[in-house]
Write a protein that holds these residues in place. Structure first.
Motif, PDB file in Angstrom:
ATOM      1  N   VAL A  84       0.838  -1.195   0.000  1.00 36.37           N
ATOM      2  CA  VAL A  84       0.000   0.000   0.000  1.00 36.37           C
ATOM      3  C   VAL A  84       0.879   1.253   0.000  1.00 36.37           C
ATOM      4  O   VAL A  84       0.606   2.230  -0.715  1.00 36.37           O
ATOM      5  CB  VAL A  84      -0.954  -0.002   1.206  1.00 36.37           C
ATOM      6  CG1 VAL A  84      -1.765   1.291   1.258  1.00 36.37           C
ATOM      7  CG2 VAL A  84      -1.882  -1.213   1.146  1.00 36.37           C
ATOM      8  N   ALA A 102      -0.005   0.981  -9.875  1.00 40.15           N
ATOM      9  CA  ALA A 102      -0.160   2.343  -9.367  1.00 40.15           C
ATOM     10  C   ALA A 102       0.214   3.405 -10.392  1.00 40.15           C
ATOM     11  O   ALA A 102      -0.347   4.510 -10.360  1.00 40.15           O
ATOM     12  CB  ALA A 102       0.692   2.526  -8.118  1.00 40.15           C
ATOM     13  N   ARG A 103       1.145   3.112 -11.277  1.00 43.46           N
ATOM     14  CA  ARG A 103       1.599   4.176 -12.183  1.00 43.46           C
ATOM     15  C   ARG A 103       0.493   4.538 -13.166  1.00 43.46           C
ATOM     16  O   ARG A 103      -0.165   3.683 -13.737  1.00 43.46           O
ATOM     17  CB  ARG A 103       2.884   3.768 -12.905  1.00 43.46           C
ATOM     18  CG  ARG A 103       2.761   2.597 -13.834  1.00 43.46           C
ATOM     19  CD  ARG A 103       4.104   2.242 -14.479  1.00 43.46           C
ATOM     20  NE  ARG A 103       3.979   1.008 -15.239  1.00 43.46           N
ATOM     21  CZ  ARG A 103       5.009   0.357 -15.785  1.00 43.46           C
ATOM     22  NH1 ARG A 103       6.243   0.814 -15.650  1.00 43.46           N
ATOM     23  NH2 ARG A 103       4.798  -0.754 -16.450  1.00 43.46           N
ATOM     24  N   ARG A 104       0.329   5.835 -13.349  1.00 42.56           N
ATOM     25  CA  ARG A 104      -0.656   6.336 -14.308  1.00 42.56           C
ATOM     26  C   ARG A 104      -0.052   6.480 -15.699  1.00 42.56           C
ATOM     27  O   ARG A 104      -0.764   6.437 -16.688  1.00 42.56           O
ATOM     28  CB  ARG A 104      -1.215   7.679 -13.815  1.00 42.56           C
ATOM     29  CG  ARG A 104      -2.053   7.560 -12.543  1.00 42.56           C
ATOM     30  CD  ARG A 104      -2.674   8.908 -12.174  1.00 42.56           C
ATOM     31  NE  ARG A 104      -3.647   8.775 -11.100  1.00 42.56           N
ATOM     32  CZ  ARG A 104      -3.378   8.979  -9.812  1.00 42.56           C
ATOM     33  NH1 ARG A 104      -2.154   9.319  -9.445  1.00 42.56           N
ATOM     34  NH2 ARG A 104      -4.322   8.851  -8.887  1.00 42.56           N
ATOM     35  N   ALA A 107       2.031  -4.020  -7.241  1.00 46.80           N
ATOM     36  CA  ALA A 107       1.367  -2.793  -6.793  1.00 46.80           C
ATOM     37  C   ALA A 107       1.951  -1.577  -7.494  1.00 46.80           C
ATOM     38  O   ALA A 107       1.219  -0.664  -7.894  1.00 46.80           O
ATOM     39  CB  ALA A 107       1.512  -2.651  -5.278  1.00 46.80           C
ATOM     40  N   ALA A 108       3.272  -1.562  -7.676  1.00 49.67           N
ATOM     41  CA  ALA A 108       3.913  -0.438  -8.367  1.00 49.67           C
ATOM     42  C   ALA A 108       3.452  -0.341  -9.809  1.00 49.67           C
ATOM     43  O   ALA A 108       3.169   0.752 -10.316  1.00 49.67           O
ATOM     44  CB  ALA A 108       5.434  -0.597  -8.305  1.00 49.67           C
ATOM     45  N   ARG A 115       2.894   6.890  -6.942  1.00 46.16           N
ATOM     46  CA  ARG A 115       2.073   8.028  -7.339  1.00 46.16           C
ATOM     47  C   ARG A 115       2.792   9.352  -7.023  1.00 46.16           C
ATOM     48  O   ARG A 115       2.778  10.290  -7.829  1.00 46.16           O
ATOM     49  CB  ARG A 115       0.729   7.977  -6.605  1.00 46.16           C
ATOM     50  CG  ARG A 115      -0.160   6.802  -7.030  1.00 46.16           C
ATOM     51  CD  ARG A 115      -0.972   7.124  -8.265  1.00 46.16           C
ATOM     52  NE  ARG A 115      -1.686   5.969  -8.754  1.00 46.16           N
ATOM     53  CZ  ARG A 115      -2.912   5.600  -8.337  1.00 46.16           C
ATOM     54  NH1 ARG A 115      -3.526   6.283  -7.388  1.00 46.16           N
ATOM     55  NH2 ARG A 115      -3.498   4.548  -8.862  1.00 46.16           N
ATOM     56  N   VAL A 153       2.204   1.912  -3.466  1.00 44.51           N
ATOM     57  CA  VAL A 153       1.255   2.607  -4.336  1.00 44.51           C
ATOM     58  C   VAL A 153       1.396   4.116  -4.153  1.00 44.51           C
ATOM     59  O   VAL A 153       1.499   4.869  -5.129  1.00 44.51           O
ATOM     60  CB  VAL A 153      -0.191   2.161  -4.036  1.00 44.51           C
ATOM     61  CG1 VAL A 153      -1.192   3.063  -4.747  1.00 44.51           C
ATOM     62  CG2 VAL A 153      -0.390   0.708  -4.457  1.00 44.51           C
ATOM     63  N   ARG A 154       1.431   4.552  -2.916  1.00 46.69           N
ATOM     64  CA  ARG A 154       1.552   6.000  -2.664  1.00 46.69           C
ATOM     65  C   ARG A 154       2.906   6.522  -3.120  1.00 46.69           C
ATOM     66  O   ARG A 154       3.002   7.617  -3.701  1.00 46.69           O
ATOM     67  CB  ARG A 154       1.346   6.295  -1.183  1.00 46.69           C
ATOM     68  CG  ARG A 154       1.354   7.798  -0.922  1.00 46.69           C
ATOM     69  CD  ARG A 154       0.751   8.159   0.418  1.00 46.69           C
ATOM     70  NE  ARG A 154       0.652   9.629   0.492  1.00 46.69           N
ATOM     71  CZ  ARG A 154       1.254  10.366   1.403  1.00 46.69           C
ATOM     72  NH1 ARG A 154       2.006   9.801   2.320  1.00 46.69           N
ATOM     73  NH2 ARG A 154       1.112  11.672   1.410  1.00 46.69           N
TER      74      ARG A 154
END
Length: 301
Positions: free
Chosen positions: A105, A157-159, A153-154, A112, A108-109
């Motif tokens: 988690v 998470a990336r946009r 997760a990485a 971002r 993820v932050r």
């Protein structure tokens, strides 16, 4: 170079920097990534003509805290340093993101936040939190499944899919080279773009990493100055097929030696005049004073 007032027709966007980094990683010759520890050293890397710059966690910790790289620097402090780098230079910036500062988690932050800062790439490692410099003793690694989840997760998470995700394993010093190679394969399968096996201790081990992982993903060679990995000539690194070569702390060590030297001169002579220092005007040019003059002329009314 990075400007106080970016020119949209010249300064690259984050997406363009990420595309440029991927292009450089795919090039036949290895990409040289000198480490920088603050915005000034990042500018010097750019002015020296390199194609990208590496934000070293070791150097940032030493610069910001005056302490060793043992997990003391927070995610927020490192993110602020990343923003300073992106603002200071027009090069792709690759950042040491340590363990992602916690579990999946937190990863993820972290991804971002780093993406919003404008970095082109980052690496995540499989040490436990708090981590240690990869060339220190006493490291521990998380279970394989946990790190695979963090890589997944990485990726999720990336946009911007252009953001280059580098998976680093420190398992060679803890579980042996076989385990480190197996972990790297698993991290590639989880979606990592580039693989980074930290601190092999012989040229034979370096060659084995290249031989067994070279067809899996592009590889990082960390030429940590004074570390556990033996130094290799760039020609040998290229022959082995590594795509990125990091020189993480050469600038930090050089700056430390120079500051120690000038302080010893002042202590001895009562003046720094005998020390080798850049001229005042040359330094102000290095940090962009002529650009400030241009802005004053342009907007001074």
């Amino acid at each position: 170079m990075g400007t106080l007032l970016p020119d949209p027709h010249r300064s690259p966007s984050p997406s363009a920097s990420r595309a440029r980094l991927r292009e450089l990683v795919s090039a036949p010759a290895p990409l040289l990534l000198p480490g920088a520890y603050d915005a000034l050293s990042a500018r010097l890397v750019e002015q020296a003509g390199f194609d990208a710059v590496y934000l070293t966690g070791f150097g940032a910790t030493a610069s910001l805290l005056g302490r060793p790289d043992v997990g003391l620097l927070s995610a927020a402090e490192m993110a602020d340093q990343a923003r300073r780098f992106v603002d200071a230079v027009d090069l792709p910036v690759v950042v040491d993101a340590d363990t992602g500062y916690g579990n999946a988690v937190n990863v993820v932050r972290t991804v971002r936040t780093w993406e919003q800062a404008g970095v082109a790439g980052l690496h995540l490692e499989d040490q436990v939190t708090p981590k240690k410099c990869g060339h220190m003793s006493g490291k521990q690694v998380v279970p394989l499944a946990e790190m695979v989840g963090k890589i997944e997760a990485a990726v999720a998470a990336r946009r911007d899919e252009g953001l280059v995700l580098i998976a680093r394993t420190d398992a060679a010093a803890v579980e042996g080279l076989d385990a480190a190679i197996a972990r790297a394969r698993a991290y590639a399968a989880a979606g990592a773009d580039v693989l980074f096996v930290e601190a092999p201790t012989s040229e034979a081990d370096i060659a084995r990493v290249a031989d067994e992982l070279g067809g899996v993903a592009p590889l990082v060679f960390n030429a940590a100055e004074g570390g556990r990995t033996p130094p290799l000539a760039l020609e040998r690194v290229a022959e082995l097929g590594f795509s990125l070569v990091i020189y993480p702390i050469a600038t930090l060590l050089a700056a430390t030696a120079a500051v120690q030297d000038v302080l010893a001169t002042i202590r001895r002579d009562g003046t720094p005049h005998a020390a080798a220092l850049p001229a005042f005007d040359a330094f102000t040019t290095t940090v962009g004073l002529p650009e400030v003059g241009e802005l004053e002329t342009r907007f001074g009314g």
